[in-house]
Design a protein around this motif. Sequence first.
Motif, PDB file in Angstrom:
ATOM      1  N   VAL A   1      45.033  -1.248  14.943  1.00 21.37           N
ATOM      2  CA  VAL A   1      44.504  -0.556  16.124  1.00 21.37           C
ATOM      3  C   VAL A   1      42.982  -0.619  16.132  1.00 21.37           C
ATOM      4  N   VAL A   2      42.373  -0.264  15.003  1.00 20.82           N
ATOM      5  CA  VAL A   2      40.911  -0.219  14.916  1.00 20.82           C
ATOM      6  C   VAL A   2      40.316  -1.608  15.126  1.00 20.82           C
ATOM      7  N   SER A   3      40.928  -2.642  14.560  1.00 21.79           N
ATOM      8  CA  SER A   3      40.432  -4.017  14.757  1.00 21.79           C
ATOM      9  C   SER A   3      40.437  -4.398  16.233  1.00 21.79           C
ATOM     10  N   ASN A   4      41.559  -4.151  16.902  1.00 25.18           N
ATOM     11  CA  ASN A   4      41.643  -4.478  18.329  1.00 25.18           C
ATOM     12  C   ASN A   4      40.716  -3.615  19.163  1.00 25.18           C
ATOM     13  N   MET A   5      40.595  -2.362  18.793  1.00 30.31           N
ATOM     14  CA  MET A   5      39.701  -1.450  19.486  1.00 30.31           C
ATOM     15  C   MET A   5      38.260  -1.948  19.414  1.00 30.31           C
ATOM     16  N   ARG A   6      37.845  -2.360  18.228  1.00 29.65           N
ATOM     17  CA  ARG A   6      36.456  -2.826  18.059  1.00 29.65           C
ATOM     18  C   ARG A   6      36.204  -4.133  18.801  1.00 29.65           C
ATOM     19  N   LEU A   7      37.224  -4.982  18.900  1.00 28.35           N
ATOM     20  CA  LEU A   7      37.058  -6.267  19.586  1.00 28.35           C
ATOM     21  C   LEU A   7      37.062  -6.146  21.114  1.00 28.35           C
ATOM     22  N   PHE A   8      37.927  -5.271  21.640  1.00 33.13           N
ATOM     23  CA  PHE A   8      38.206  -5.309  23.071  1.00 33.13           C
ATOM     24  C   PHE A   8      37.820  -4.067  23.868  1.00 33.13           C
ATOM     25  N   VAL A   9      37.392  -2.995  23.199  1.00 31.08           N
ATOM     26  CA  VAL A   9      37.203  -1.727  23.906  1.00 31.08           C
ATOM     27  C   VAL A   9      35.838  -1.134  23.583  1.00 31.08           C
ATOM     28  N   ASN A  10      35.210  -0.574  24.590  1.00 31.45           N
ATOM     29  CA  ASN A  10      33.977   0.178  24.395  1.00 31.45           C
ATOM     30  C   ASN A  10      34.378   1.639  24.203  1.00 31.45           C
ATOM     31  N   MET A  11      34.331   2.126  22.977  1.00 33.31           N
ATOM     32  CA  MET A  11      34.814   3.472  22.684  1.00 33.31           C
ATOM     33  C   MET A  11      33.968   4.560  23.344  1.00 33.31           C
ATOM     34  N   ALA A  12      32.768   4.238  23.786  1.00 33.54           N
ATOM     35  CA  ALA A  12      31.959   5.225  24.506  1.00 33.54           C
ATOM     36  C   ALA A  12      32.617   5.602  25.835  1.00 33.54           C
ATOM     37  N   GLU A  13      33.511   4.745  26.322  1.00 33.55           N
ATOM     38  CA  GLU A  13      34.186   4.994  27.598  1.00 33.55           C
ATOM     39  C   GLU A  13      35.611   5.518  27.403  1.00 33.55           C
ATOM     40  N   ILE A  14      36.004   5.768  26.161  1.00 30.85           N
ATOM     41  CA  ILE A  14      37.370   6.185  25.839  1.00 30.85           C
ATOM     42  C   ILE A  14      37.349   7.639  25.366  1.00 30.85           C
ATOM     43  N   TYR A  15      38.217   8.467  25.974  1.00 30.28           N
ATOM     44  CA  TYR A  15      38.229   9.891  25.643  1.00 30.28           C
ATOM     45  C   TYR A  15      39.594  10.411  25.201  1.00 30.28           C
ATOM     46  N   SER A  16      40.612   9.567  25.249  1.00 31.38           N
ATOM     47  CA  SER A  16      41.947  10.021  24.875  1.00 31.38           C
ATOM     48  C   SER A  16      42.787   8.836  24.409  1.00 31.38           C
ATOM     49  N   VAL A  17      43.929   9.146  23.829  1.00 35.23           N
ATOM     50  CA  VAL A  17      44.870   8.105  23.423  1.00 35.23           C
ATOM     51  C   VAL A  17      45.304   7.308  24.649  1.00 35.23           C
TER      52      VAL A  17
ATOM     53  N   ASP B   1      43.654   6.748  27.417  1.00 34.36           N
ATOM     54  CA  ASP B   1      42.558   5.856  27.814  1.00 34.36           C
ATOM     55  C   ASP B   1      42.534   4.599  26.941  1.00 34.36           C
ATOM     56  N   LEU B   2      42.679   4.798  25.630  1.00 29.98           N
ATOM     57  CA  LEU B   2      42.631   3.670  24.705  1.00 29.98           C
ATOM     58  C   LEU B   2      43.796   2.715  24.939  1.00 29.98           C
ATOM     59  N   LEU B   3      44.987   3.253  25.102  1.00 31.09           N
ATOM     60  CA  LEU B   3      46.157   2.404  25.326  1.00 31.09           C
ATOM     61  C   LEU B   3      46.046   1.643  26.638  1.00 31.09           C
ATOM     62  N   LEU B   4      45.524   2.286  27.668  1.00 34.20           N
ATOM     63  CA  LEU B   4      45.323   1.606  28.952  1.00 34.20           C
ATOM     64  C   LEU B   4      44.312   0.469  28.800  1.00 34.20           C
ATOM     65  N   ALA B   5      43.211   0.732  28.109  1.00 33.58           N
ATOM     66  CA  ALA B   5      42.195  -0.307  27.905  1.00 33.58           C
ATOM     67  C   ALA B   5      42.760  -1.469  27.094  1.00 33.58           C
ATOM     68  N   LEU B   6      43.517  -1.172  26.051  1.00 30.43           N
ATOM     69  CA  LEU B   6      44.104  -2.240  25.242  1.00 30.43           C
ATOM     70  C   LEU B   6      45.135  -3.037  26.034  1.00 30.43           C
ATOM     71  N   SER B   7      45.927  -2.369  26.854  1.00 35.49           N
ATOM     72  CA  SER B   7      46.928  -3.096  27.648  1.00 35.49           C
ATOM     73  C   SER B   7      46.257  -3.956  28.714  1.00 35.49           C
ATOM     74  N   THR B   8      45.094  -3.534  29.182  1.00 32.19           N
ATOM     75  CA  THR B   8      44.358  -4.287  30.195  1.00 32.19           C
ATOM     76  C   THR B   8      43.625  -5.485  29.610  1.00 32.19           C
ATOM     77  N   HIS B   9      43.060  -5.320  28.423  1.00 39.84           N
ATOM     78  CA  HIS B   9      42.160  -6.329  27.855  1.00 39.84           C
ATOM     79  C   HIS B   9      42.756  -7.172  26.735  1.00 39.84           C
ATOM     80  N   THR B  10      44.027  -6.925  26.391  1.00 38.48           N
ATOM     81  CA  THR B  10      44.665  -7.711  25.336  1.00 38.48           C
ATOM     82  C   THR B  10      46.054  -8.137  25.796  1.00 38.48           C
ATOM     83  N   PRO B  11      46.613  -9.146  25.158  1.00 38.74           N
ATOM     84  CA  PRO B  11      47.991  -9.547  25.495  1.00 38.74           C
ATOM     85  C   PRO B  11      49.042  -8.805  24.668  1.00 38.74           C
TER      86      PRO B  11
END
Length: 107
Positions: A43-59, A61-71
């Motif tokens: 999770v942390v590896s993908n988060m660091r690669l694909f997500v700006n955590m400054a814009e993430i405030y909840s689980v 939010d993170l799951l939506l960002a990962l589903s949008t920016h990763t396969p």
Amino acid sequence: MLNVFDIVKLTKIDHQEIDSNQVVVTDGNGKPNAVLTELLNDVVSNMRLFVNMAEIYSVDDLLLALSTHTPLPSDVLDEYEKVLREPIYDINFVPKRGQVEVVVGEG
């Protein structure tokens, strides 16, 4: 009660977001949980690669960002959600190893 996501979101080491090799999941007796640690490291590896955590405030939010920016398939995201929502009982910083131990079970 805090959950694993809260720790990932809030914890910084030397003013940087934690890296995947800096977080370990343990039980209340300090025994590492290899399965949850590996899952959280992923999770942390993908988060660091694909997500700006400054814009993430909840689980969510993170799951939506990962589903949008990763396969990543939905079953993987479901497993991510399980580990991120896991309640924590304690947190232990290990400066010599530069690690954070997240305790997810009572001792």
